[in-house]
Design a protein around this motif. Structure first.
Motif, short mmCIF file in Angstrom:
data_model
loop_
_atom_site.label_atom_id
_atom_site.label_comp_id
_atom_site.label_asym_id
_atom_site.label_seq_id
_atom_site.Cartn_x
_atom_site.Cartn_y
_atom_site.Cartn_z
N THR A 50 0.68 -1.13 0.17
CA THR A 50 -0.03 -0.17 0.19
C THR A 50 0.87 1.32 -0.01
OG1 THR A 50 -1.73 0.99 1.15
CG2 THR A 50 -0.15 0.26 2.23
N PHE A 51 0.24 2.53 -0.31
CA PHE A 51 0.98 3.61 -0.21
C PHE A 51 0.18 4.54 0.83
CE2 PHE A 51 1.90 1.74 -4.10
CZ PHE A 51 3.15 2.39 -4.68
N LEU A 52 1.12 5.17 1.27
CA LEU A 52 0.73 6.20 2.59
C LEU A 52 0.65 7.65 1.96
CD1 LEU A 52 -0.42 6.58 5.39
CD2 LEU A 52 1.68 6.35 6.37
N GLY A 53 -0.39 8.39 2.27
CA GLY A 53 -0.23 9.72 1.83
C GLY A 53 -0.27 10.71 3.01
N THR A 54 -0.12 11.86 2.73
CA THR A 54 -0.26 13.02 3.75
C THR A 54 -1.45 13.77 4.20
OG1 THR A 54 0.50 14.57 2.05
CG2 THR A 54 2.05 13.42 3.28
N GLY A 55 -2.57 13.35 3.92
CA GLY A 55 -4.04 13.91 3.96
C GLY A 55 -4.21 14.14 5.41
N ASN A 56 -5.10 14.81 5.48
CA ASN A 56 -5.79 15.08 7.09
C ASN A 56 -6.95 13.98 7.38
OD1 ASN A 56 -4.11 17.09 8.00
ND2 ASN A 56 -5.48 18.61 6.78
N TYR A 57 -6.42 12.45 7.57
CA TYR A 57 -7.50 11.38 7.47
C TYR A 57 -8.12 11.64 8.93
CZ TYR A 57 -4.07 10.04 3.94
OH TYR A 57 -3.50 10.06 2.56
N ILE A 58 -9.56 11.24 8.82
CA ILE A 58 -10.37 11.31 9.95
C ILE A 58 -11.04 9.78 9.95
CG2 ILE A 58 -10.76 13.62 10.01
CD1 ILE A 58 -13.56 13.10 8.60
N ASP A 59 -11.63 9.52 11.14
CA ASP A 59 -12.08 8.07 11.26
C ASP A 59 -13.38 8.03 10.19
OD1 ASP A 59 -11.02 6.93 13.03
OD2 ASP A 59 -11.85 7.53 14.75
N THR A 60 -13.33 6.94 9.60
CA THR A 60 -14.30 6.96 8.40
C THR A 60 -14.68 5.48 8.55
OG1 THR A 60 -13.32 8.59 7.24
CG2 THR A 60 -14.75 7.03 5.94
N PRO A 61 -16.08 5.12 8.32
CA PRO A 61 -16.48 3.67 8.21
C PRO A 61 -16.51 3.21 6.64
CG PRO A 61 -18.29 5.24 8.14
CD PRO A 61 -17.17 6.22 8.39
N TYR A 62 -15.39 2.40 6.26
CA TYR A 62 -15.27 1.79 5.13
C TYR A 62 -16.01 0.45 4.92
CZ TYR A 62 -11.46 5.04 4.36
OH TYR A 62 -10.67 6.31 4.01
N ILE A 63 -16.83 0.52 3.79
CA ILE A 63 -17.69 -0.53 3.54
C ILE A 63 -17.45 -1.31 2.23
CG2 ILE A 63 -19.66 0.72 4.92
CD1 ILE A 63 -20.76 1.54 2.34
N LYS A 64 -17.88 -2.61 2.21
CA LYS A 64 -17.94 -3.32 1.07
C LYS A 64 -18.82 -4.51 1.23
CE LYS A 64 -16.20 -5.20 -2.76
NZ LYS A 64 -16.36 -4.51 -4.16
N ASN A 65 -20.07 -4.32 0.39
CA ASN A 65 -21.36 -5.31 0.52
C ASN A 65 -21.68 -5.07 2.15
OD1 ASN A 65 -20.86 -6.03 -1.89
ND2 ASN A 65 -19.43 -7.88 -1.31
N SER A 66 -21.47 -6.13 2.95
CA SER A 66 -22.25 -6.42 4.23
C SER A 66 -20.77 -5.93 5.24
CB SER A 66 -22.82 -7.54 4.72
OG SER A 66 -21.56 -8.74 4.63
#
Length: 425
Positions: free
Chosen positions: A6-22
């Motif tokens: 994977t690649f890591l960026g420099t953005g201001n990442y916040i807690d996010t629910p990542y979804i895929k199907n269920s």
């Protein structure tokens, strides 16, 4: 080993629910959510390799590492690269990615973060490594953040790899006439599809039977199995003409590849008579360098077609020899022997219908048998014939012998009824 890159960026990442199907997993880092998603699918990683710049590592490296360690107990390795986008740096990144890919290991890629060139380089590197050292690229994923809903979606881009594999396999087949790569992909995709048979996968699964049907045709040509070649071609034609991919499938681009694959057999599929099939088969042999097979089909099809025209079984040895014996009179290899009365009548009739072709037979047929025997005896029969001559001769002999078969079809099929009755088996 199972490795996740994977690649890591420099953005201001916040807690996010990542979804895929269920599936759903909350993290500032889509990579962490992907590790959790793959784990749920049964893919527990042995190592995570994170490509970072100095700034991205300083900003997120430690926290990402902490969250990853909560999910799996494998190795976590950071690989530094330069974030400039000169051509030289892009090649350096290409080399760097390939240095992480070892033979016989399985890999999953996340291409969410990094410069716009990173996804392309990652895809090319993965395909290159697959060819170079046999690395198995299992999947490519992308995290798509939807700002309005404040959720992320895990997008599976693995079909890009499959499309590349199919493109290479079809190109290989069209170049060599050997469907081995198609068969291998067919088996692999069938195994993957049966694990989760959605309606779409069941449709796709039908396509993967085509490789096996293609192999039946190509093997019949390579091994000179002429007896049921027409049936195999007809079967393949039925399957390929009946099959369509739905518009909604994620394999939509495969429709164009499938059309290209089908067009490879256009001459065979357009054949409407036995002679047409022979003509198309010999053209196939010439295209793919099957010169010995071409000579065999060319001369044996002449005997077979003549047997059919006289309503004889071409697999009946005596009947076939009776027909063959007429032609060999013109080729200097004649061996007289007694045959049944019904075959004598056919021989006399065939000689009469060939009388106008005597000169052609004495030259063309004699040349054909001489060159075919040179193949059969592995150049040990004393006829010193150059390889280039054998190839070039096929291009002149083929149209003449095919024309002879078509001629016989016009003069034998239009016999008087009483004459035909005396010749049928």
């Amino acid at each position: 080993m199972k490795r996740f890159l994977t690649f890591l960026g420099t953005g201001n990442y916040i807690d996010t629910p990542y979804i895929k199907n269920s599936f759903s997993y909350c993290s500032p880092y889509v990579q962490v959510a992907m590790i959790a998603y793959l784990k749920e699918l049964g893919h527990k990683m042995d190592e995570v390799i994170i490509f970072v710049t100095s700034s991205s590592f300083d900003k997120h490296g430690k926290e990402m590492e902490r969250q990853l360690k909560a999910l799996f107990d494998g190795d976590i390795r950071f690989v530094h690269y330069e974030e400039t986008t000169t051509e030289e740096n892009l090649w350096d990144l290409f080399d760097l990615i390939n240095q992480q890919l070892s033979a016989e290991d399985s890999y999953w890629f996340d291409i969410t973060h990094g410069y716009r060139s990173v996804p392309l380089i990652s895809l090319l590197s993965s395909q290159f490594a697959t060819f170079l050292n046999g690395s198995c690229i299992e999947g490519i994923y992308y995290g798509q953040y939807e700002k309005e809903q404040q959720v992320g979606k895990i997008v599976d881009l693995s079909m890009l790899l499959q499309l590349g594999d199919w493109t290479g396999a079809i190109r290989s087949f069209q170049s060599t006439g050997n469907p081995a790569e198609l068969i291998e992909i067919e088996k692999r995709e069938r195994r993957a599809a049966v694990k989760q048979l959605t309606s779409e996968q069941r449709t796709i699964l039908k396509a993967f039977q085509i490789g096996s049907e293609i192999e039946k045709v190509t093997q019949a040509i390579e091994m000179c199995r002429a007896h049921d070649l027409d049936k195999r071609i007809h079967r393949l034609k039925q399957i390929m003409h009946a099959y369509t991919l739905p518009e909604t499938t994620i394999f939509r681009p495969y429709r164009y590849l499938f059309h290209s694959l089908k067009s490879t057999f256009s001459e065979m599929f357009e054949a409407t008579t036995r002679v047409d099939i022979v003509d198309a088969t010999i053209r196939w042999c010439l295209r793919y360098g099957l010169y010995q097979q071409a000579y065999t089909f060319l001369i044996e099809s002449l005997y077979t077609e003549t047997c059919h025209l006289y309503q004889l079984n071409p697999l009946d040895k005596e009947a076939r020899n009776a027909v063959k014996n007429v032609f060999t009179k013109y080729g200097g290899k004649h061996k007289a022997y007694r045959v049944e009365l019904r075959y004598e009548k056919i021989q006399r009739d065939l000689e009469e219908r060939l009388s106008s072709k005597q000169k052609m037979l004495e030259t063309t047929f004699n040349d054909l048998t001489k060159k075919r025997n040179n193949f059969l005896h592995a150049d040990m029969n004393g006829d010193k014939i150059k390889e280039t001559t054998l190839i070039e001769s096929l291009r002149t002999l083929t149209p003449e012998i095919i024309a002879l078969q078509r001629y016989l079809g016009t003069v034998i099929q239009h016999q008087p009824e009483n004459e035909e009755e005396g010749m049928s088996c």
